[in-house]
Design a protein around this motif. Sequence first.
Motif, PDB file in Angstrom:
ATOM      1  N   UNK A   7       3.750  -3.969   9.951  1.00  0.00           N
ATOM      2  CA  UNK A   7       2.355  -4.242   9.622  1.00  0.00           C
ATOM      3  C   UNK A   7       2.166  -4.254   8.112  1.00  0.00           C
ATOM      4  N   UNK A   8       2.093  -5.433   7.528  1.00  0.00           N
ATOM      5  CA  UNK A   8       2.010  -5.560   6.077  1.00  0.00           C
ATOM      6  C   UNK A   8       0.601  -5.331   5.539  1.00  0.00           C
ATOM      7  N   UNK A   9      -0.363  -5.052   6.424  1.00  0.00           N
ATOM      8  CA  UNK A   9      -1.747  -4.862   5.986  1.00  0.00           C
ATOM      9  C   UNK A   9      -2.069  -3.406   5.651  1.00  0.00           C
ATOM     10  N   UNK A  48       7.596  -3.916   1.691  1.00  0.00           N
ATOM     11  CA  UNK A  48       6.880  -4.991   2.388  1.00  0.00           C
ATOM     12  C   UNK A  48       5.386  -4.729   2.500  1.00  0.00           C
ATOM     13  N   UNK A  49       4.955  -3.517   2.176  1.00  0.00           N
ATOM     14  CA  UNK A  49       3.542  -3.156   2.352  1.00  0.00           C
ATOM     15  C   UNK A  49       2.792  -3.377   1.035  1.00  0.00           C
ATOM     16  N   UNK A  50       2.671  -4.635   0.656  1.00  0.00           N
ATOM     17  CA  UNK A  50       2.196  -4.989  -0.678  1.00  0.00           C
ATOM     18  C   UNK A  50       0.700  -4.771  -0.867  1.00  0.00           C
ATOM     19  N   UNK A  81       6.761  -1.120  -7.660  1.00  0.00           N
ATOM     20  CA  UNK A  81       6.477  -2.334  -8.429  1.00  0.00           C
ATOM     21  C   UNK A  81       5.864  -3.449  -7.588  1.00  0.00           C
ATOM     22  N   UNK A  82       5.994  -3.369  -6.263  1.00  0.00           N
ATOM     23  CA  UNK A  82       5.485  -4.430  -5.390  1.00  0.00           C
ATOM     24  C   UNK A  82       4.049  -4.201  -4.949  1.00  0.00           C
ATOM     25  N   UNK A  83       3.392  -3.179  -5.508  1.00  0.00           N
ATOM     26  CA  UNK A  83       2.056  -2.803  -5.049  1.00  0.00           C
ATOM     27  C   UNK A  83       1.018  -3.003  -6.147  1.00  0.00           C
ATOM     28  N   UNK A  84       0.528  -4.213  -6.339  1.00  0.00           N
ATOM     29  CA  UNK A  84      -0.416  -4.470  -7.437  1.00  0.00           C
ATOM     30  C   UNK A  84      -1.755  -3.765  -7.279  1.00  0.00           C
ATOM     31  N   UNK A  85      -2.116  -3.376  -6.057  1.00  0.00           N
ATOM     32  CA  UNK A  85      -3.414  -2.727  -5.824  1.00  0.00           C
ATOM     33  C   UNK A  85      -3.302  -1.212  -5.698  1.00  0.00           C
ATOM     34  N   UNK A  86      -2.146  -0.649  -6.054  1.00  0.00           N
ATOM     35  CA  UNK A  86      -1.932   0.793  -5.893  1.00  0.00           C
ATOM     36  C   UNK A  86      -2.714   1.559  -6.962  1.00  0.00           C
ATOM     37  N   UNK A  87      -3.854   2.092  -6.552  1.00  0.00           N
ATOM     38  CA  UNK A  87      -4.733   2.798  -7.485  1.00  0.00           C
ATOM     39  C   UNK A  87      -4.487   4.300  -7.509  1.00  0.00           C
ATOM     40  N   UNK A  88      -3.962   4.832  -6.398  1.00  0.00           N
ATOM     41  CA  UNK A  88      -3.738   6.272  -6.299  1.00  0.00           C
ATOM     42  C   UNK A  88      -2.313   6.530  -5.852  1.00  0.00           C
ATOM     43  N   UNK A  89      -1.595   7.337  -6.623  1.00  0.00           N
ATOM     44  CA  UNK A  89      -0.233   7.711  -6.262  1.00  0.00           C
ATOM     45  C   UNK A  89       0.036   9.139  -6.704  1.00  0.00           C
TER      46      UNK A  89
END
Length: 206
Positions: free
Chosen positions: A121-123, A141-143, A161-169
């Motif tokens: 599930x890539x969403x 794959x979970x971009x 690096x594949x997560x352009x919308x990653x705001x919280x980590x």
Amino acid sequence: MILPAVLILGCSDDEKEVSTEYPPDPLTEIPDARFEAALVNLGYDDTVDGNVRTSAIAFVEDLNLDNREIENLSGIEDFKELVNLSVRGNNLENLDLSANTSLLFIWAENNAITSLSIGQNTEIEKIGLSGNQLESISLSTYTRLQLLTLANNQISRLDVSAFPDLNTMAAEGNPLNCIQVSAVQLDNIPGNWSKDATAEYSEDCP
């Protein structure tokens, strides 16, 4: 001597007895009694007997199983419409959600997870896994990820690096020396990212 004629009457097809019995509802096996007790408490089951009617869980979208001492989540695969799953504070070592292809939010902090399978599930948008025992994780794959918390695990390599919308980590508390990021991320590290001071962000981690 003439014998009286004997009239034999048969039943027509329309007069044959029609069965009103229906096949039993399919059942989903729930081997962990604490998991099933939680389902009873939530109204999806009526007694702890090792299984639940599949039709009672197939369309559940939101499931909170926090702090139930659950060790085995077998049966979760039949929650086909599950969008939001929270299993915080249990005793899970394996988490297999590969059949739950509608999931968007996974909250599994503070377990003992060493093995994780999310599926295709890539969403998926948010994954909380802090406070487990993961040594590695592959999420490339979970971009669409917006949140990823992995604090206090045993992860030695991490590539976001594949997560352009990653705001919280959250990545602190892991044996990490380097966290791989994209050039765009490196130019503007989000304020809600956290790591140990000994780890660095880089486009090219060894």
